[in-house]
Design an enzyme around this catalytic site. Structure first.
Site, mmCIF file in Angstrom:
data_model
loop_
_atom_site.group_PDB
_atom_site.id
_atom_site.type_symbol
_atom_site.label_atom_id
_atom_site.label_comp_id
_atom_site.label_asym_id
_atom_site.label_seq_id
_atom_site.Cartn_x
_atom_site.Cartn_y
_atom_site.Cartn_z
ATOM 1 C CG HIS A 262 -4.815 28.158 19.718
ATOM 2 N ND1 HIS A 262 -4.694 26.909 20.274
ATOM 3 C CD2 HIS A 262 -3.685 28.336 18.983
ATOM 4 C CE1 HIS A 262 -3.552 26.362 19.895
ATOM 5 N NE2 HIS A 262 -2.914 27.208 19.114
ATOM 6 C CD GLU A 263 -3.141 31.206 16.476
ATOM 7 O OE1 GLU A 263 -1.982 31.518 16.822
ATOM 8 O OE2 GLU A 263 -3.433 30.071 16.038
ATOM 9 C CG HIS A 266 0.368 30.639 20.327
ATOM 10 N ND1 HIS A 266 1.295 29.757 20.828
ATOM 11 C CD2 HIS A 266 -0.455 29.899 19.538
ATOM 12 C CE1 HIS A 266 1.038 28.527 20.359
ATOM 13 N NE2 HIS A 266 -0.023 28.594 19.589
ATOM 14 C CD GLU A 292 -0.357 24.426 20.180
ATOM 15 O OE1 GLU A 292 0.289 25.389 19.710
ATOM 16 O OE2 GLU A 292 -1.475 24.113 19.769
HETATM 17 ZN ZN ZN Z 1 -0.890 26.918 18.507
#
Ligand code: ZN
Length: 501
Positions: A262-263, A266, A292
């Protein structure tokens, strides 16, 4: 004639960006390595840098520069976009009185302390007066912005520019109508096993595996690094220094692994922004929702796909032979995609997650409108959980007191980005698949560069040049809509659970 003004504006904006980045380095350190005792001094240091940046942004010279460049703002080129975004940031910084900003800050600090004390026992009565004050302050904050249709609009606009309460409500209402029956149908099916994810996974091996996956996906460790923290986040100091943080649960493989993907999602977005935008208001992800969408695209659409695990399960088995030796691809794939009617948003799966978010969005809109009293919030929350997810929190600890958001700053403008992210991610991924019909085969072979290249070309490189709606439409050929997300859920979870939607 506007060139000297433009170059002066750019150098002012670079200085503001550098002050903000310096504050972020201090924040990153605070969340990773700083001894707890350093908190007071650190708070003071971060506040000082914030004041310096604010003073530059609201200086009389900045107002003159923006006035002098108003004709550039009408241009269709990069400089036009730059001046428009700088003007918007200037407006936001100048229209809220400093006295209100500091009242919000000091109230938020007290509210946060009250929440941390009251949360474990679910003592809503203890936080109620704070929340009532927060609602009032949030309304006063929103009132500083002129010409809005709904009290929530300026709060949304701060994180998801171009979106309004009305447009998001329309999107969410149709999404909710689709999601509730999907969750109900899945709940009637047997739940797949995921016990193998909850075996003992040593911390060091988990960190190494997460980093290995992030590197293969394309997160550039030469321009970033990974450290441990309590609440994981991605942070950008400059084009060439974009960092991620991770938390490890030694009894659950999925927390660190999917958190890291997830990170990294980003971070890959930020690493893909064109270098020429560095230090300008365009050199960052355009909105909370689009940001997101990129973390969720890599985490869910890639990281929880069968193709991805066809590639990575054999590697995971080598790294964790005792824990995963007896797990085959089908079992693994079903386990990491188990849908549950759970009480807590942060633990929710891909199908139920948006229901948790939309509940919060609707309730905060009602609180700010005054159609819901703070005193009635716990019951309103629980009733909505029962109707949408079929479960009722036993206490506000797992209900309206579970998230820090309403207890640490103004209410409104944050939650919608999480659900928009899932919706936009599916739409972008569908467009990438149309451009590369053999995308699954590529992912299965470990070719993540094709997808990353497409995303860089169509999305990442543009930074904040266009508003989110225009960016998504340029990348996918369609305005933001729920259709691709619903198609994705029907296809994936229909097959997983043997349901024909
Ligand atoms: Zn996030």
């Amino acid at each position: 004639m506007s060139e000297p003004l433009l170059s002066e504006l750019k150098s002012e904006l670079l200085a503001i960006s550098d002050l903000n980045s310096a504050a972020m380095v201090l924040e990153w350190d605070q969340s990773t390595y700083m001894p707890a005792a350093g908190a007071d001094a650190r708070g003071r240091q971060i506040a000082l840098l914030g004041e310096l940046a604010h003073a530059r942004r609201t200086s009389p010279r900045m107002a003159e520069l923006l006035r002098g460049l108003s004709s550039v703002a009408d241009r269709d080129d990069l400089d036009g976009a730059l001046v428009r975004r700088a003007h918007k940031q200037w407006e936001r910084a100048t229209c809220v009185p400093a006295s209100l900003v500091s009242e919000i800050k000091s109230h938020s600090a007290r509210s946060y302390v009250a929440w941390t004390k009251a949360k474990p026992s679910g003592d809503f009565a203890a936080v109620r007066p704070y929340l009532e004050k927060t609602v009032e302050l949030s309304r006063r904050y929103a009132d500083c912005f002129a010409g809005v249709d709904h009290v929530l609009d300026p709060l949304i606009d701060a994180n998801d520019p171009g979106m309004t309460t009305a447009t998001i409500r329309a999107l969410f209402d149709s999404l909710r109508a689709q999601l509730v029956p999907i969750v109900q149908a899945i709940a009637e099916r047997p739940a797949p096993d995921r016990d193998f994810l909850e075996r003992a996974y040593p911390e060091a091996a988990q960190l190494a595996f997460g980093a290995e996956v992030a590197r293969e996906l394309g997160y550039d460790f030469e321009r970033g690094r990974q450290d441990l923290t309590v609440h994981p986040f991605m942070i950008r100091f400059a084009s060439d220094d974009i960092r991620i943080t991770t938390r490890v649960d030694p009894n659950d493989l999925s927390d660190a692994l999917f958190g890291t993907i997830h990170e990294a999602g980003h971070a890959m977005y930020e690493q893909g922004i064109a270098r020429e935008l560095e230090g300008t208001p365009l050199g960052e992800g355009v909105s909370a929702g689009v940001h997101e969408s990129q973390s969720r695209l890599w985490e869910n659409l890639v990281g929880r796909s069968r193709a991805f695990w066809a590639r990575f399960l054999p590697i995971a088995k080598e790294r964790f032979p005792e824990q995963l030796g007896d797990v085959d691809l089908d079992t693994f794939y079903r386990g990491i995609n188990r849908v549950e009617r759970s009480l807590v948003r942060t633990e929710a799966d891909e199908v139920t997650y948006n229901l948790h978010v939309m509940l919060r969005f609707d309730l905060e809109a009602q609180l700010l409108e005054g159609t819901l009293k703070v005193a009635d919030l716990p019951e309103a929350w629980d009733a909505r959980m029962a109707s949408d997810l079929g479960v009722r929190p036993p206490s506000p600890t797992q209900g309206c007191m579970q998230d820090v958001h309403w207890y640490c700053t103004t209410i409104g403008g944050t939650f919608q980005g999480y659900a928009l992210g899932n919706v936009i991610a599916a739409q972008v991924f569908e467009a990438a698949r149309e451009a590369m019909p053999d995308l699954d085969a590529r992912l299965e072979k470990g070719d993540f560069g094709s997808l990353r290249g497409w995303l860089t070309e169509n999305l990442y490189q543009h930074g904040a040049r266009w508003e989110p709606g225009e960016l998504v439409e340029r990348a996918t050929g369609k305005p933001i809509a729920i259709d691709a997300f619903v198609r994705h859920l029907h296809g994936k979870y229909g097959a997983l659970y043997g349901i024909s939607f």
